[in-house]
Scaffold this motif. Sequence first.
Motif, PDB file in Angstrom:
ATOM      1  N   THR A 129       0.809  -1.312  -0.154  1.00  0.00           N
ATOM      2  CA  THR A 129       0.104  -0.099   0.048  1.00  0.00           C
ATOM      3  C   THR A 129       0.948   1.314  -0.006  1.00  0.00           C
ATOM      4  OG1 THR A 129      -1.897  -1.110   1.316  1.00  0.00           O
ATOM      5  CG2 THR A 129      -1.795   1.235   1.375  1.00  0.00           C
ATOM      6  N   ARG A 130       2.004   1.356   0.972  1.00  0.00           N
ATOM      7  CA  ARG A 130       2.625   2.226   0.784  1.00  0.00           C
ATOM      8  C   ARG A 130       3.481   2.659  -0.297  1.00  0.00           C
ATOM      9  NH1 ARG A 130       7.915   2.027   4.743  1.00  0.00           N
ATOM     10  NH2 ARG A 130       8.800   4.173   4.365  1.00  0.00           N
TER      11      ARG A 130
ATOM     12  N   ARG B 221       2.487   1.870  -3.443  1.00  0.00           N
ATOM     13  CA  ARG B 221       1.111   2.285  -4.223  1.00  0.00           C
ATOM     14  C   ARG B 221       1.153   3.915  -4.225  1.00  0.00           C
ATOM     15  NH1 ARG B 221      -3.657   3.479  -3.633  1.00  0.00           N
ATOM     16  NH2 ARG B 221      -3.792   2.364  -1.934  1.00  0.00           N
ATOM     17  N   VAL B 222       1.026   4.290  -2.862  1.00  0.00           N
ATOM     18  CA  VAL B 222       0.699   5.520  -2.683  1.00  0.00           C
ATOM     19  C   VAL B 222       1.831   6.533  -3.003  1.00  0.00           C
ATOM     20  CG1 VAL B 222       0.384   7.220  -0.467  1.00  0.00           C
ATOM     21  CG2 VAL B 222      -0.997   5.163  -0.733  1.00  0.00           C
TER      22      VAL B 222
ATOM     23  N   ILE C 269      -4.584   6.560   5.141  1.00  0.00           N
ATOM     24  CA  ILE C 269      -4.138   7.101   4.018  1.00  0.00           C
ATOM     25  C   ILE C 269      -4.644   8.687   4.142  1.00  0.00           C
ATOM     26  CG2 ILE C 269      -3.539   7.569   1.419  1.00  0.00           C
ATOM     27  CD1 ILE C 269      -4.296   4.446   1.378  1.00  0.00           C
TER      28      ILE C 269
ATOM     29  N   LYS D 266      -0.193  12.388  -0.472  1.00  0.00           N
ATOM     30  CA  LYS D 266      -0.708  11.352   0.334  1.00  0.00           C
ATOM     31  C   LYS D 266       0.453  10.826   1.034  1.00  0.00           C
ATOM     32  CE  LYS D 266      -4.363  10.386  -2.606  1.00  0.00           C
ATOM     33  NZ  LYS D 266      -5.259   9.509  -3.488  1.00  0.00           N
ATOM     34  N   THR D 267      -0.012  10.612   2.376  1.00  0.00           N
ATOM     35  CA  THR D 267       0.927   9.672   3.291  1.00  0.00           C
ATOM     36  C   THR D 267       0.117   8.404   3.851  1.00  0.00           C
ATOM     37  OG1 THR D 267       0.097  11.215   5.194  1.00  0.00           O
ATOM     38  CG2 THR D 267       2.104  11.831   4.126  1.00  0.00           C
ATOM     39  N   VAL D 268       0.912   7.432   4.155  1.00  0.00           N
ATOM     40  CA  VAL D 268       0.510   6.295   4.840  1.00  0.00           C
ATOM     41  C   VAL D 268       0.514   6.193   6.203  1.00  0.00           C
ATOM     42  CG1 VAL D 268       0.466   3.788   4.789  1.00  0.00           C
ATOM     43  CG2 VAL D 268       0.748   5.062   2.488  1.00  0.00           C
ATOM     44  N   HIS D 269      -0.263   6.144   6.965  1.00  0.00           N
ATOM     45  CA  HIS D 269      -0.194   5.843   8.557  1.00  0.00           C
ATOM     46  C   HIS D 269      -0.352   4.476   8.946  1.00  0.00           C
ATOM     47  CE1 HIS D 269      -0.017  10.430   8.868  1.00  0.00           C
ATOM     48  NE2 HIS D 269      -1.319  10.297   8.083  1.00  0.00           N
TER      49      HIS D 269
ATOM     50  N   GLU E 290       2.014   6.915  -6.656  1.00  0.00           N
ATOM     51  CA  GLU E 290       0.698   7.924  -7.223  1.00  0.00           C
ATOM     52  C   GLU E 290       1.312   9.461  -6.883  1.00  0.00           C
ATOM     53  OE1 GLU E 290      -3.563   8.886  -5.378  1.00  0.00           O
ATOM     54  OE2 GLU E 290      -3.118   6.685  -5.514  1.00  0.00           O
ATOM     55  N   ASN E 291       2.046   9.595  -5.590  1.00  0.00           N
ATOM     56  CA  ASN E 291       2.690  10.841  -5.446  1.00  0.00           C
ATOM     57  C   ASN E 291       3.624  11.170  -6.606  1.00  0.00           C
ATOM     58  OD1 ASN E 291       1.356  11.389  -3.047  1.00  0.00           O
ATOM     59  ND2 ASN E 291       2.752  10.495  -1.882  1.00  0.00           N
TER      60      ASN E 291
ATOM     61  N   VAL F  23      -2.501  -0.873   8.009  1.00  0.00           N
ATOM     62  CA  VAL F  23      -2.581   0.398   7.202  1.00  0.00           C
ATOM     63  C   VAL F  23      -3.790   1.276   8.376  1.00  0.00           C
ATOM     64  CG1 VAL F  23      -3.158   2.093   5.266  1.00  0.00           C
ATOM     65  CG2 VAL F  23      -1.744  -0.050   5.158  1.00  0.00           C
TER      66      VAL F  23
END
Length: 139
Positions: A21-22, A24-25, A69, A48-51, A28-29, A66
Amino acid sequence: MIDQLKSISSIASSGMQAQSTRMRVVSENIANARSTGATPGAEPYRRKTVHLAGPEGPGAGPGVNVRAIGLDQTTPFTVENDPGNPAADADGNVKLPNVNVLVEMADLREAGRSYSANLQMMKQARSMISMTIDLLRAG
């Protein structure tokens, strides 16, 4: 014993999903690093950030999840003078996304390495399960 090895696989699997997921994000950035707003003065793409979060609560299983996001609200947009851009305001300034490609590439590399480490743990757990089964068959 097999249950403990299965737990290792579960933890590694959750780590792989989180890092996927991280990645992928982050991708995208990077893809939107120069995406401006559609109209003059409009806000551009926001990073976007992943928490990530560990197990929470008494009944939570092991591993990482996750949590959310989110959008990076702290890093300011960059402003560039480009009067010919359709997103330029009256002064010819264009707001660009708050994405730093170098930071994103470092984050992508870190996520890739974490994914690989979790994959290695998964392989080791499988190997240990296989060896345990072989020992049980022989004995």
